[in-house]
Design an enzyme around this catalytic site. Structure first.
Site, PDB file in Angstrom:
ATOM      1  N   LYS A 274      30.208  31.266  42.854  1.00 56.86           N
ATOM      2  CA  LYS A 274      29.295  31.841  41.901  1.00 56.86           C
ATOM      3  C   LYS A 274      28.044  31.348  41.597  1.00 56.86           C
ATOM      4  O   LYS A 274      27.896  30.028  42.103  1.00 56.86           O
ATOM      5  CB  LYS A 274      30.346  31.719  40.523  1.00 56.86           C
ATOM      6  CG  LYS A 274      31.581  32.483  40.638  1.00 56.86           C
ATOM      7  CD  LYS A 274      32.337  32.251  39.164  1.00 56.86           C
ATOM      8  CE  LYS A 274      33.701  32.498  39.191  1.00 56.86           C
ATOM      9  NZ  LYS A 274      33.512  34.328  39.058  1.00 56.86           N
ATOM     10  N   ASP A 285      39.427  30.683  32.895  1.00 60.89           N
ATOM     11  CA  ASP A 285      39.930  31.511  33.770  1.00 60.89           C
ATOM     12  C   ASP A 285      41.443  31.172  33.600  1.00 60.89           C
ATOM     13  O   ASP A 285      42.166  31.686  34.565  1.00 60.89           O
ATOM     14  CB  ASP A 285      39.540  31.198  35.055  1.00 60.89           C
ATOM     15  CG  ASP A 285      39.454  32.569  35.668  1.00 60.89           C
ATOM     16  OD1 ASP A 285      39.668  33.598  35.157  1.00 60.89           O
ATOM     17  OD2 ASP A 285      39.398  32.778  37.000  1.00 60.89           O
ATOM     18  N   ARG A 348      44.058  37.723  41.447  1.00 63.76           N
ATOM     19  CA  ARG A 348      45.237  38.924  41.933  1.00 63.76           C
ATOM     20  C   ARG A 348      46.193  38.310  43.020  1.00 63.76           C
ATOM     21  O   ARG A 348      47.219  38.732  42.917  1.00 63.76           O
ATOM     22  CB  ARG A 348      44.449  40.099  42.416  1.00 63.76           C
ATOM     23  CG  ARG A 348      43.571  39.737  43.604  1.00 63.76           C
ATOM     24  CD  ARG A 348      42.416  40.874  43.661  1.00 63.76           C
ATOM     25  NE  ARG A 348      41.396  40.931  42.901  1.00 63.76           N
ATOM     26  CZ  ARG A 348      40.335  41.857  42.766  1.00 63.76           C
ATOM     27  NH1 ARG A 348      40.396  42.708  43.763  1.00 63.76           N
ATOM     28  NH2 ARG A 348      39.551  41.529  41.659  1.00 63.76           N
TER      29      ARG A 348
END
Length: 525
Positions: A274, A285, A348
């Site tokens: 990032k 997160d 995910r």
């Protein structure tokens, strides 16, 4: 705020504002329904009946307003007069804001919440959000004395009987508030303190409190057992990744529920790193796992009739010599292979392992995963509404109703795997982990990735909740998700209040009387 003890009481007792500052809060029309005799004990002698009535007349909420009654020691504040159909009748977000901005200072204070009976639970959780726990300010260590805030409810509307233990468990409100504040504390704590080891300590502490020994799989054992998603994301970090499970298995349970939480304690993005403006805040997160831990603790303390498993997928997405590279291919717990084309699409991967574990090893009938999954969630449903995707239309509607009854708002995402899952097509593996077209329903696609490892023909109920934006408000965590989970699954609780706020139970808030009330409350000016 870090030293505040919240106490929910049937009656907070009488006291002059100089001795115990007070905030009286509610919708203006509700404030006008209470009698002077109900409130005078907290205001006299410095506030008279005439001053009280003049203050009510002066309020002009648009959407909120407040009026000092006596110096900075007594305040009355008004919530919005109307809310829309996608908001909570409790105006929970405005409750939190008014408590933060209007509650007078002092070591002992009182909040009088004036509301209708169905809004008690949401209002309690909203008040809890206004009192975060985590702080590392040097001045806070010198002010270690506890500050007490008593919360009393004055009930208006068709059923005006006072709250008492026969209707509502004040212990339930306290447990819910503690769960909200626990989740917020974990999310607020930076990764130099809240690493995967520390998060496991939090899980074990909740387990000890509930008499449950957690199952923990971590480090190289994850790799050996086939958890390629969790291991691949966290293997480069100093503190190893882990899968942790808390299990509540009461006698007589008729179904098995699993809550699966994304616990990325810090997300650098990995080698797809990032930027300097997007990485700050990535301590948040782990918000999904934190919410599930807080909700699990509160739910089990109130009594839960079904099997309930809390699954925590913990990792730090770090950069190092053994970090996962774009082009690497991992085999996940489902047995499916994933070509990594974006190491910043890591949530995910860990959740795919978690939901499949819930299905294969825990035999769950209902699996809900909660995560700060996509930045696109804020674009899809905004800062206040979680994005919900599910394979079951009834549960989609239930999530929205649970959001309104709890104050943790939710709104559906598109569920259409036949149109969207092709975004993950790979020539080398069963799928890639990030979409080909970032302008094609990113948040929906991210959820579909998780669901695909269960299988789109999986016969159980699967619910995915993306809370990336509502997990925080400004620089503070909100504890979002705790109230939503408690309300959504309230039909399986032993607590009468949670039964009533649940959208799925036999005694729920879908009566004609309730619908008429909500319709009137939501009629916009």
């Amino acid at each position: 705020m870090a030293n505040v003890v919240l106490e929910f009481k049937a009656n907070a007792g009488d006291s002059e504002p100089q001795n115990r500052p007070v905030l009286i809060l509610g919708q203006q029309s509700n404030l006008q329904l209470i009698t002077w005799s109900q409130i005078k004990g907290k205001l006299e002698p410095v506030v008279t009946k005439e001053v009280w009535q003049a203050a009510l007349s002066a309020l002009n909420p648009n959407p909120t307003d407040s009026c000092p009654l006596y110096l900075n020691q007594a305040v009355v504040a008004a919530l919005p007069s109307r809310v829309s159909r996608h908001n909570s009748p409790s105006s929970a977000h405005f409750v939190s804001r008014l408590v933060r901005s209007c509650l007078p200072g002092g070591n002992t204070r009182c909040i009088v919440m004036v509301c209708e009976r169905p809004d008690v639970f949401a209002s309690s959780c909203a008040i809890a959000r206004a009192f975060p726990i985590f702080s590392r300010r040097s001045t806070s260590s010198r002010r270690a004395e506890k500050k007490h805030v008593s919360v009393e409810f004055l009930i208006v509307g068709q059923d005006k009987t006072p709250l008492d233990s026969a209707f509502v468990s004040f212990q339930c409100l306290s447990h819910a508030a503690d769960g909200v504040r626990l989740a917020a504390r974990i999310v607020d704590t930076p990764c130099n303190e809240m690493n995967t080891d520390t998060f496991l300590d939090e899980v074990q502490a909740v387990g000890r409190d509930l008499g449950i020994t957690p199952l923990i799989i971590r480090g190289e054992e994850l790799k050996q057992k086939g958890f390629g998603g969790i291991y691949g994301v966290g293997k480069a970090a100093e503190h190893p990744p882990a899968l942790a499970v808390l299990s509540h298995t009461p006698d007589g349970a008729t179904q098995t529920i699993a809550w699966v939480g994304k616990g990325i304690v810090y997300d650098t993005g990995g080698l797809s790193i990032k930027g300097k403006t997007t990485m700050p805040g990535m301590k948040r997160d782990c918000g999904g796992a934190a919410a599930i831990l807080g909700a699990f603790k509160a739910t089990i303390k109130q009594g839960f009739k079904d099997n309930l498993h809390a699954v925590f997928c913990l990792a730090e997405n770090s950069v190092g010599p053994i970090a996962t590279r774009p082009d690497d291919i991992h085999t996940l717990y489902s047995g499916k292979t994933v070509e990594i084309n974006n190491t910043d699409a890591e949530g995910r991967l860990v959740l795919a392992d978690g939901v499949v574990y819930a299905s294969k090893d825990l035999s769950a009938d209902i699996i809900l995963d909660m995560a700060t999954l996509t930045g696109a969630q804020g674009i899809s449903t905004g800062k206040y509404h979680a994005a919900v995707m599910t394979n079951n239309e009834v549960w989609e509607a239930a999530c929205m109703r649970a959001g309104r009854s709890s104050g943790d708002l939710a709104h559906p995402l598109v569920y259409c795997p036949e149109l969207h899952f092709s975004e993950f097509t790979s020539a080398m593996a069963d799928m890639k982990n990030s979409v080909a077209d970032r302008e094609n329903a990113q948040s929906s696609c991210a959820g579909l990735f998780i669901g695909s490892h269960l299988g789109f023909d999986w016969p159980g109920v699967w619910v995915h909740v993306d809370i990336a934006s509502p997990v925080h408000a400004g620089e503070r965590a909100t504890g979002f998700g705790v109230a939503l989970l408690m309300a959504l699954f309230g039909q399986a609780s032993d607590d009468s209040m949670l039964n009533k706020v649940s959208p799925l139970g036999a005694t729920n808030n879908t009566t004609e009387e309730q619908e008429e009330r909500d319709c009137k409350r939501r009629r916009l000016v």
